[in-house]
Design a protein around this motif. Structure first.
Motif, PDB file in Angstrom:
ATOM      1  N   THR A  11       1.003  -1.108  -0.109  1.00 49.42           N
ATOM      2  CA  THR A  11       0.077  -0.027  -0.014  1.00 49.42           C
ATOM      3  C   THR A  11       0.838   1.159   0.010  1.00 49.42           C
ATOM      4  O   THR A  11       2.063   1.165   0.195  1.00 49.42           O
ATOM      5  N   ASN A  12       0.341   2.457  -0.205  1.00 52.09           N
ATOM      6  CA  ASN A  12       1.037   3.521  -0.081  1.00 52.09           C
ATOM      7  C   ASN A  12       2.415   3.617  -0.993  1.00 52.09           C
ATOM      8  O   ASN A  12       3.606   3.945  -0.396  1.00 52.09           O
ATOM      9  N   ALA A  13       2.168   3.202  -2.125  1.00 47.98           N
ATOM     10  CA  ALA A  13       3.432   3.325  -3.398  1.00 47.98           C
ATOM     11  C   ALA A  13       3.302   4.130  -4.445  1.00 47.98           C
ATOM     12  O   ALA A  13       2.004   4.560  -4.667  1.00 47.98           O
ATOM     13  N   ILE A  14       4.471   4.329  -5.063  1.00 48.74           N
ATOM     14  CA  ILE A  14       4.584   5.282  -6.306  1.00 48.74           C
ATOM     15  C   ILE A  14       5.155   4.229  -7.157  1.00 48.74           C
ATOM     16  O   ILE A  14       5.823   3.473  -6.922  1.00 48.74           O
ATOM     17  N   TYR A  15       4.877   4.992  -8.663  1.00 50.27           N
ATOM     18  CA  TYR A  15       5.645   4.315  -9.585  1.00 50.27           C
ATOM     19  C   TYR A  15       6.640   5.354 -10.247  1.00 50.27           C
ATOM     20  O   TYR A  15       6.134   6.507 -10.767  1.00 50.27           O
ATOM     21  N   VAL A  16       7.758   5.008 -10.463  1.00 52.78           N
ATOM     22  CA  VAL A  16       8.742   5.975 -11.001  1.00 52.78           C
ATOM     23  C   VAL A  16       9.101   5.404 -12.672  1.00 52.78           C
ATOM     24  O   VAL A  16       9.628   4.439 -12.544  1.00 52.78           O
TER      25      VAL A  16
ATOM     26  N   ASP B 142       9.755   6.368 -17.423  1.00 54.41           N
ATOM     27  CA  ASP B 142      10.033   7.268 -18.285  1.00 54.41           C
ATOM     28  C   ASP B 142       9.169   7.259 -19.470  1.00 54.41           C
ATOM     29  O   ASP B 142       9.638   8.188 -20.505  1.00 54.41           O
ATOM     30  N   THR B 143       8.199   6.632 -19.607  1.00 52.79           N
ATOM     31  CA  THR B 143       7.335   6.507 -20.918  1.00 52.79           C
ATOM     32  C   THR B 143       5.961   6.593 -20.646  1.00 52.79           C
ATOM     33  O   THR B 143       5.644   6.604 -19.558  1.00 52.79           O
ATOM     34  N   LEU B 144       5.077   6.989 -21.578  1.00 54.02           N
ATOM     35  CA  LEU B 144       3.811   6.790 -21.465  1.00 54.02           C
ATOM     36  C   LEU B 144       3.124   5.881 -21.047  1.00 54.02           C
ATOM     37  O   LEU B 144       2.301   5.492 -20.187  1.00 54.02           O
ATOM     38  N   GLY B 145       3.830   4.726 -21.410  1.00 56.15           N
ATOM     39  CA  GLY B 145       3.230   3.173 -21.109  1.00 56.15           C
ATOM     40  C   GLY B 145       3.476   3.157 -19.576  1.00 56.15           C
ATOM     41  O   GLY B 145       2.527   2.584 -18.993  1.00 56.15           O
ATOM     42  N   ASP B 146       4.450   3.725 -18.909  1.00 52.58           N
ATOM     43  CA  ASP B 146       4.766   3.497 -17.562  1.00 52.58           C
ATOM     44  C   ASP B 146       3.795   4.271 -16.831  1.00 52.58           C
ATOM     45  O   ASP B 146       3.139   3.987 -15.931  1.00 52.58           O
ATOM     46  N   TYR B 147       3.418   5.587 -17.317  1.00 54.98           N
ATOM     47  CA  TYR B 147       2.257   6.347 -16.547  1.00 54.98           C
ATOM     48  C   TYR B 147       0.969   5.795 -16.821  1.00 54.98           C
ATOM     49  O   TYR B 147       0.185   5.514 -15.718  1.00 54.98           O
ATOM     50  N   LEU B 148       0.662   5.073 -17.765  1.00 63.03           N
ATOM     51  CA  LEU B 148      -0.515   4.304 -17.946  1.00 63.03           C
ATOM     52  C   LEU B 148      -0.679   3.030 -17.187  1.00 63.03           C
ATOM     53  O   LEU B 148      -1.866   2.924 -16.595  1.00 63.03           O
ATOM     54  N   ALA B 149       0.403   2.439 -17.001  1.00 65.55           N
ATOM     55  CA  ALA B 149       0.440   1.224 -16.152  1.00 65.55           C
ATOM     56  C   ALA B 149       0.341   1.560 -14.718  1.00 65.55           C
ATOM     57  O   ALA B 149      -0.389   1.075 -13.891  1.00 65.55           O
ATOM     58  N   ALA B 150       0.850   2.904 -14.457  1.00 67.65           N
ATOM     59  CA  ALA B 150       0.674   3.136 -13.002  1.00 67.65           C
ATOM     60  C   ALA B 150      -0.661   3.751 -12.661  1.00 67.65           C
ATOM     61  O   ALA B 150      -1.407   3.194 -11.769  1.00 67.65           O
TER      62      ALA B 150
ATOM     63  N   ASP C  45      -3.402   2.494 -14.330  1.00 65.47           N
ATOM     64  CA  ASP C  45      -4.191   1.459 -14.165  1.00 65.47           C
ATOM     65  C   ASP C  45      -4.383   0.703 -12.719  1.00 65.47           C
ATOM     66  O   ASP C  45      -5.162   0.187 -12.390  1.00 65.47           O
ATOM     67  N   ASN C  46      -3.182   0.897 -12.018  1.00 66.92           N
ATOM     68  CA  ASN C  46      -3.165   0.424 -10.566  1.00 66.92           C
ATOM     69  C   ASN C  46      -3.204   1.569  -9.507  1.00 66.92           C
ATOM     70  O   ASN C  46      -2.877   1.420  -8.460  1.00 66.92           O
ATOM     71  N   ASN C  47      -3.686   2.712 -10.228  1.00 62.45           N
ATOM     72  CA  ASN C  47      -4.019   3.819  -9.128  1.00 62.45           C
ATOM     73  C   ASN C  47      -2.869   4.147  -8.286  1.00 62.45           C
ATOM     74  O   ASN C  47      -2.898   4.582  -7.159  1.00 62.45           O
ATOM     75  N   LEU C  48      -1.652   4.215  -9.001  1.00 56.40           N
ATOM     76  CA  LEU C  48      -0.500   4.700  -8.280  1.00 56.40           C
ATOM     77  C   LEU C  48      -0.261   6.237  -8.776  1.00 56.40           C
ATOM     78  O   LEU C  48      -0.218   6.530  -9.984  1.00 56.40           O
ATOM     79  N   PRO C  49       0.319   6.949  -7.882  1.00 63.55           N
ATOM     80  CA  PRO C  49       0.917   8.195  -8.351  1.00 63.55           C
ATOM     81  C   PRO C  49       2.258   7.692  -9.055  1.00 63.55           C
ATOM     82  O   PRO C  49       2.814   7.018  -8.830  1.00 63.55           O
ATOM     83  N   PHE C  50       2.421   8.755 -10.111  1.00 65.11           N
ATOM     84  CA  PHE C  50       3.340   8.430 -11.136  1.00 65.11           C
ATOM     85  C   PHE C  50       4.155   9.827 -11.014  1.00 65.11           C
ATOM     86  O   PHE C  50       4.061  10.920 -11.088  1.00 65.11           O
TER      87      PHE C  50
ATOM     88  N   HIS D  49       2.505  16.462 -19.768  1.00 63.26           N
ATOM     89  CA  HIS D  49       1.622  17.139 -18.776  1.00 63.26           C
ATOM     90  C   HIS D  49       1.671  16.277 -17.394  1.00 63.26           C
ATOM     91  O   HIS D  49       0.751  16.142 -16.552  1.00 63.26           O
ATOM     92  N   ALA D  50       2.784  15.560 -17.202  1.00 67.92           N
ATOM     93  CA  ALA D  50       2.907  14.706 -16.290  1.00 67.92           C
ATOM     94  C   ALA D  50       3.122  15.714 -14.850  1.00 67.92           C
ATOM     95  O   ALA D  50       3.609  16.677 -14.861  1.00 67.92           O
ATOM     96  N   PRO D  51       2.294  15.314 -13.850  1.00 59.05           N
ATOM     97  CA  PRO D  51       1.994  16.031 -12.823  1.00 59.05           C
ATOM     98  C   PRO D  51       3.331  16.188 -11.753  1.00 59.05           C
ATOM     99  O   PRO D  51       3.574  17.034 -11.394  1.00 59.05           O
ATOM    100  N   TYR D  52       3.978  15.251 -11.985  1.00 60.08           N
ATOM    101  CA  TYR D  52       5.318  15.161 -11.227  1.00 60.08           C
ATOM    102  C   TYR D  52       6.485  14.652 -11.859  1.00 60.08           C
ATOM    103  O   TYR D  52       6.318  13.483 -12.751  1.00 60.08           O
ATOM    104  N   THR D  53       7.613  15.481 -12.127  1.00 64.95           N
ATOM    105  CA  THR D  53       8.838  15.283 -12.962  1.00 64.95           C
ATOM    106  C   THR D  53       9.913  15.428 -12.221  1.00 64.95           C
ATOM    107  O   THR D  53      10.287  16.235 -11.210  1.00 64.95           O
ATOM    108  N   ILE D  54      11.067  14.207 -12.713  1.00 69.59           N
ATOM    109  CA  ILE D  54      12.358  14.671 -12.235  1.00 69.59           C
ATOM    110  C   ILE D  54      13.171  14.816 -13.493  1.00 69.59           C
ATOM    111  O   ILE D  54      13.128  14.125 -14.246  1.00 69.59           O
TER     112      ILE D  54
END
Length: 214
Positions: free
Chosen positions: A165-170, A172-180, A182-187, A199-204
């Motif tokens: 629980t309480n996880a995020i996904y990091v 570098d691709t749109l596929g990563d964003y969509l996978a996150a 799908d799992n209701n994870l902040p990306f 328009h990624a809300p969080y970027t490094i």
């Protein structure tokens, strides 16, 4: 943008691998060219741009994209050869770790539990661990080469297997964003990698930024 307040009780960080933790391109290009030279059925040379274009793609779909004129059996034979050569080359010489990676992993692992989910082939993450001596920073991993499943499904499997629980996904691709998503994870988007996430809300802009954001 900082993650403060996004997930104040953050416990787990799941990472993509290629384009997020390291740049495997020099190794991959060399390994692929070594392997592809064995096959006379390939009509057109596979360029660095071609290889970069399949970074992050589910490994079982790569052959169809690069060699649509070949049979599924030929595609699989070629891709298995390339994937095996990659794993061999990683074990021998590794790849390019993004600057500050181990320092960041060391700091993050003191506060969070770390994981990897990648669309790579079986043996790839283990080779990454083996050469660069980074396994002890991560609790678990999953990849499409092991399961034959999509990244979203592999993230779901890893979450269930570890009771996360309480996880995020990091990644570098749109596929990563969509996978996150799908799992209701902040990306968190690693903009220095291989893809684009408009328009990624969080970027490094470098891996070390993550330590400052959390």
């Amino acid at each position: 943008m900082g993650l403060n307040g996004l997930l104040s009780n953050l416990e787990n960080i799941i990472f993509d691998l290629d384009g997020t933790l390291w740049d495997p391109m020099p190794m991959s290009v060399k390994a692929w060219h070594t392997s592809l030279n064995r096959f006379d059925c390939i009509k057109n040379p596979v360029s660095k741009k071609d290889i970069q274009g399949i970074m992050g793609m589910q490994h079982s779909l790569v052959g169809e994209k690069l060699f649509p004129y070949l049979s599924k059996e030929q595609q699989d034979e070629i891709m298995n050869s390339c994937f095996e050569q990659e794993v061999k080359d990683i074990k021998e010489a590794g790849g390019f770790l993004y600057p500050g990676l181990e320092k960041t992993l060391k700091a993050l692992s003191k506060k969070y539990t770390l994981f990897i989910v990648s669309n790579c082939q079986a043996g790839y993450i283990e080779a990454f661990y083996e050469y660069h001596k980074l396994e002890h920073y991560f609790k678990d991993f999953e990849c499409s080469g092991n399961t034959g499943k999509s990244k979203a499904m592999n993230i779901e499997m890893l979450i269930k297997r570890n009771g996360l629980t309480n996880a995020i996904y990091v990644g570098d691709t749109l596929g990563d964003y969509l996978a996150a998503e799908d799992n209701n994870l902040p990306f968190v988007f690693a903009e220095y990698g291989f893809g684009q996430v408009p328009h990624a809300p969080y970027t490094i802009s470098q891996i070390g930024d993550l330590e400052q954001m959390l």
